[in-house]
Write a protein that holds these residues in place. Structure first.
Motif, PDB file in Angstrom:
ATOM      1  N   GLU A   1     112.639  74.505  49.090  1.00  0.00           N
ATOM      2  CA  GLU A   1     113.256  75.429  50.036  1.00  0.00           C
ATOM      3  C   GLU A   1     112.281  76.522  50.458  1.00  0.00           C
ATOM      4  OE1 GLU A   1     115.965  76.873  52.653  1.00  0.00           O
ATOM      5  OE2 GLU A   1     115.945  74.970  51.566  1.00  0.00           O
ATOM      6  N   ASP A   2     111.460  77.003  49.533  1.00  0.00           N
ATOM      7  CA  ASP A   2     110.454  78.008  49.883  1.00  0.00           C
ATOM      8  C   ASP A   2     109.475  77.452  50.916  1.00  0.00           C
ATOM      9  OD1 ASP A   2     111.563  79.879  48.213  1.00  0.00           O
ATOM     10  OD2 ASP A   2     110.139  79.560  46.562  1.00  0.00           O
ATOM     11  N   MET A   3     109.029  76.213  50.708  1.00  0.00           N
ATOM     12  CA  MET A   3     108.098  75.589  51.660  1.00  0.00           C
ATOM     13  C   MET A   3     108.777  75.375  53.010  1.00  0.00           C
ATOM     14  SD  MET A   3     105.698  72.862  49.604  1.00  0.00           S
ATOM     15  CE  MET A   3     106.977  72.078  48.628  1.00  0.00           C
TER      16      MET A   3
ATOM     17  N   LEU B   1     107.342  76.962  56.430  1.00  0.00           N
ATOM     18  CA  LEU B   1     106.962  76.139  57.575  1.00  0.00           C
ATOM     19  C   LEU B   1     107.836  76.425  58.788  1.00  0.00           C
ATOM     20  CD1 LEU B   1     106.046  72.701  56.000  1.00  0.00           C
ATOM     21  CD2 LEU B   1     104.579  74.145  57.389  1.00  0.00           C
ATOM     22  N   ARG B   2     109.081  76.790  58.547  1.00  0.00           N
ATOM     23  CA  ARG B   2     109.950  77.132  59.676  1.00  0.00           C
ATOM     24  C   ARG B   2     109.407  78.334  60.429  1.00  0.00           C
ATOM     25  NH1 ARG B   2     116.311  78.217  58.784  1.00  0.00           N
ATOM     26  NH2 ARG B   2     115.799  80.384  59.030  1.00  0.00           N
ATOM     27  N   TYR B   3     108.923  79.328  59.698  1.00  0.00           N
ATOM     28  CA  TYR B   3     108.346  80.502  60.345  1.00  0.00           C
ATOM     29  C   TYR B   3     107.070  80.132  61.097  1.00  0.00           C
ATOM     30  CZ  TYR B   3     111.602  83.205  57.481  1.00  0.00           C
ATOM     31  OH  TYR B   3     112.743  83.715  56.911  1.00  0.00           O
ATOM     32  N   ARG B   4     106.263  79.292  60.489  1.00  0.00           N
ATOM     33  CA  ARG B   4     105.015  78.882  61.154  1.00  0.00           C
ATOM     34  C   ARG B   4     105.293  78.093  62.424  1.00  0.00           C
ATOM     35  NH1 ARG B   4     100.540  76.926  56.704  1.00  0.00           N
ATOM     36  NH2 ARG B   4     101.225  78.191  54.943  1.00  0.00           N
ATOM     37  N   LEU B   5     106.288  77.207  62.350  1.00  0.00           N
ATOM     38  CA  LEU B   5     106.595  76.367  63.504  1.00  0.00           C
ATOM     39  C   LEU B   5     107.342  77.134  64.583  1.00  0.00           C
ATOM     40  CD1 LEU B   5     107.621  73.126  61.584  1.00  0.00           C
ATOM     41  CD2 LEU B   5     105.560  73.441  62.976  1.00  0.00           C
ATOM     42  N   ALA B   6     107.867  78.317  64.236  1.00  0.00           N
ATOM     43  CA  ALA B   6     108.551  79.133  65.238  1.00  0.00           C
ATOM     44  C   ALA B   6     107.559  79.645  66.286  1.00  0.00           C
ATOM     45  CB  ALA B   6     109.272  80.297  64.580  1.00  0.00           C
TER      46      ALA B   6
ATOM     47  N   GLU C   1     109.179  66.920  58.317  1.00  0.00           N
ATOM     48  CA  GLU C   1     108.595  67.073  56.988  1.00  0.00           C
ATOM     49  C   GLU C   1     109.632  67.283  55.897  1.00  0.00           C
ATOM     50  OE1 GLU C   1     108.225  71.052  59.159  1.00  0.00           O
ATOM     51  OE2 GLU C   1     108.022  68.928  59.589  1.00  0.00           O
ATOM     52  N   PHE C   2     110.887  67.647  56.270  1.00  0.00           N
ATOM     53  CA  PHE C   2     111.918  67.868  55.271  1.00  0.00           C
ATOM     54  C   PHE C   2     113.096  66.912  55.403  1.00  0.00           C
ATOM     55  CE2 PHE C   2     109.700  71.931  55.488  1.00  0.00           C
ATOM     56  CZ  PHE C   2     109.384  72.088  54.142  1.00  0.00           C
ATOM     57  N   SER C   3     113.331  66.360  56.577  1.00  0.00           N
ATOM     58  CA  SER C   3     114.484  65.482  56.755  1.00  0.00           C
ATOM     59  C   SER C   3     114.155  64.039  56.413  1.00  0.00           C
ATOM     60  CB  SER C   3     114.986  65.554  58.204  1.00  0.00           C
ATOM     61  OG  SER C   3     114.007  65.059  59.096  1.00  0.00           O
ATOM     62  N   SER C   4     112.890  63.722  56.212  1.00  0.00           N
ATOM     63  CA  SER C   4     112.512  62.336  55.965  1.00  0.00           C
ATOM     64  C   SER C   4     111.421  62.258  54.905  1.00  0.00           C
ATOM     65  CB  SER C   4     112.016  61.695  57.267  1.00  0.00           C
ATOM     66  OG  SER C   4     111.455  60.419  57.007  1.00  0.00           O
ATOM     67  N   ILE C   5     111.576  61.289  53.999  1.00  0.00           N
ATOM     68  CA  ILE C   5     110.510  60.995  53.032  1.00  0.00           C
ATOM     69  C   ILE C   5     109.938  59.610  53.294  1.00  0.00           C
ATOM     70  CG2 ILE C   5     111.337  62.539  51.213  1.00  0.00           C
ATOM     71  CD1 ILE C   5     112.711  60.122  49.899  1.00  0.00           C
ATOM     72  N   GLU C   6     110.211  59.083  54.474  1.00  0.00           N
ATOM     73  CA  GLU C   6     109.844  57.697  54.760  1.00  0.00           C
ATOM     74  C   GLU C   6     108.331  57.486  54.818  1.00  0.00           C
ATOM     75  OE1 GLU C   6     113.560  56.033  57.293  1.00  0.00           O
ATOM     76  OE2 GLU C   6     112.442  57.678  58.185  1.00  0.00           O
ATOM     77  N   GLU C   7     107.609  58.463  55.351  1.00  0.00           N
ATOM     78  CA  GLU C   7     106.160  58.311  55.359  1.00  0.00           C
ATOM     79  C   GLU C   7     105.631  58.219  53.937  1.00  0.00           C
ATOM     80  OE1 GLU C   7     101.991  60.629  56.356  1.00  0.00           O
ATOM     81  OE2 GLU C   7     103.874  61.539  56.997  1.00  0.00           O
TER      82      GLU C   7
ATOM     83  N   ARG D   1     102.278  70.652  55.348  1.00  0.00           N
ATOM     84  CA  ARG D   1     101.766  72.020  55.416  1.00  0.00           C
ATOM     85  C   ARG D   1     100.240  72.004  55.586  1.00  0.00           C
ATOM     86  NH1 ARG D   1     103.505  76.282  50.849  1.00  0.00           N
ATOM     87  NH2 ARG D   1     102.455  74.784  49.523  1.00  0.00           N
ATOM     88  N   GLN D   2      99.577  71.097  54.893  1.00  0.00           N
ATOM     89  CA  GLN D   2      98.130  70.958  55.044  1.00  0.00           C
ATOM     90  C   GLN D   2      97.769  70.497  56.454  1.00  0.00           C
ATOM     91  OE1 GLN D   2      96.949  68.257  51.965  1.00  0.00           O
ATOM     92  NE2 GLN D   2      97.347  69.703  50.304  1.00  0.00           N
ATOM     93  N   ARG D   3      98.534  69.539  56.965  1.00  0.00           N
ATOM     94  CA  ARG D   3      98.256  69.039  58.318  1.00  0.00           C
ATOM     95  C   ARG D   3      98.420  70.137  59.357  1.00  0.00           C
ATOM     96  NH1 ARG D   3     101.614  63.576  57.754  1.00  0.00           N
ATOM     97  NH2 ARG D   3     100.045  62.253  56.759  1.00  0.00           N
TER      98      ARG D   3
END
Length: 382
Positions: A20-22, A26-31, A217-223, A271-273
């Motif tokens: 949840e912290d990540m 990331l939500r703030y960064r993507l904003a 990055e959070f709704s899918s673990i398929e990759e 996050r790295q990407r």
């Protein structure tokens, strides 16, 4: 009776808090709006589609998947694989819409519709209809039966129970745990003749989407699941928790932990990407400026940097150019040795030229460790 949700331990709660912290970070960064956002998100979605389909044996490159997503003909993928990719993309697109729908309830019609979208081109497998008979999962090499689904007569009631739980049960559970249990129960019920694995992974994404966890990055673990070594682990934990036949129980902590670990590691990777995308884009802007090229050319170079190739049609659409403008830019980049052209007419595409290849090599030499949230040890990024 369904497989029951396990009682979480302190380590699981800690991992959930870190996820949840990540997500918030990331939500703030993507904003903030960045020039590379659209390409990065497209790349993430293509990798998710690639991962889920590769688990089922349908192999396609990220570049071909992006072409299929854009309505273009893929360069390498067969027609059969392209249909699988296209069907899965259609289902994920519908899931994205359902995630934002103001009025929504799970029902059998929704699940059957998603299954039809995925495998509707296999009419002999009665897509979108609950299987009328038994189903057996066999090892791809030995052909040994590794799982037998519940009797067909039990499936309608089991689906009713699962749908009721999705609508009204476990609402106080953490979203990632609830989504993992939806995945487990659907894949073990195995209600259709085909597409059950992809449907279960898609349902996990839908459950998270309804909780407004919609970024890839959070709704899918398929990759993450699509990596060969992780795919093996995925099948192993499903076998260990679920056994060789339908036998629901509550000892499912190993499965939930597997999913939480996957979410955590996938979030670290994205996050790295995201950080790398900004660095690469800024670097390419400087190079383009020094060469006296139009700034928009960075878009084509970035696509070639993160993918194996770029096509004129995609660059043209990304930058809203005329065909002539896009073609001239790509010729200029080729003349400056940033890109290397291949093929003719519809198959024409560009890969990294000598100068861009050197930059890619420099970044490839960086090894950024990923931290396993349970073992607290470092795992190397693949």
């Amino acid at each position: 009776m369904l497989y029951g949700t396990p009682v979480l331990e302190a380590a699981d709660v800690e991992v959930l808090d870190e996820i949840e912290d990540m997500r918030q970070d990331l939500r703030y960064r993507l904003a903030e709006t960045h020039r590379w956002d659209g390409q990065l998100r497209r790349h993430l979605q293509a990798r998710a589609i690639q991962g889920s389909n590769s688990i089922e044996g349908y192999q396609a490159s990220v570049e071909d998947i992006q072409s299929i997503m854009a309505g273009e003909e893929p360069l390498d993928a067969s027609d059969a694989v392209a249909k699988e990719i296209g069907g899965y993309q259609q289902a994920l697109t519908y899931i994205a819409l359902l995630s934002k729908a103001p009025f929504f309830r799970y029902d059998l019609g929704v699940l059957n519709a998603l299954n039809f979208m995925m495998i509707g081109h296999h009419r002999h497998k009665t897509p979108g209809l609950v299987r009328p008979g038994p189903i057996y999962i066999r090892d791809s090499l030995s052909r040994e039966v590794v799982y037998e689904g519940p009797e067909a007569a039990l499936v309608p009631d089991l689906l009713d129970e699962l749908i009721g739980w999705l609508n009204d049960g476990g609402l106080d559970l953490p979203s990632y745990v609830r989504a993992a249990m939806a995945h487990l129960n659907l894949v073990k019920i195995h209600p259709w003749r085909d597409g059950n694995g992809r449907m279960s992974r898609a349902l996990q994404t839908l459950v998270l989407g309804r909780e407004q966890i919609t970024t890839p990055e959070f709704s899918s673990i398929e990759e993450w699941l699509g990596q060969h070594r992780v795919t093996v682990d995925y099948y192993d934990v499903l076998a260990a928790v679920g056994g060789r036949r339908w036998q629901p129980h509550g000892d499912t902590l190993a499965w939930v932990r597997f999913c939480l670990r996957a979410h955590h590691l996938q979030a670290q990777r994205v996050r790295q990407r995201l950080a790398e995308a900004g660095e690469v884009w800024t670097l390419l802007e400087g190079e383009v400026d020094r060469d006296g090229l139009n700034t928009r050319c960075v878009s084509a170079l970035y696509e070639a940097f993160v993918s194996r190739r770029v096509r004129r049609s995609r660059y043209q659409a990304d930058e809203d150019l005329s065909q002539g403008q896009a073609a001239r830019d790509l010729r200029d980049l080729t003349a400056k040795r940033w890109l290397q052209p291949y093929g003719e007419t519809k198959g024409r595409h560009y890969t990294a030229g000598p100068r861009l290849a050197r930059l890619k090599e420099e970044f490839a030499e960086r090894v950024t460790p990923l931290r396993d949230p349970y073992r607290r040890e470092v795992r190397r990024r693949s």
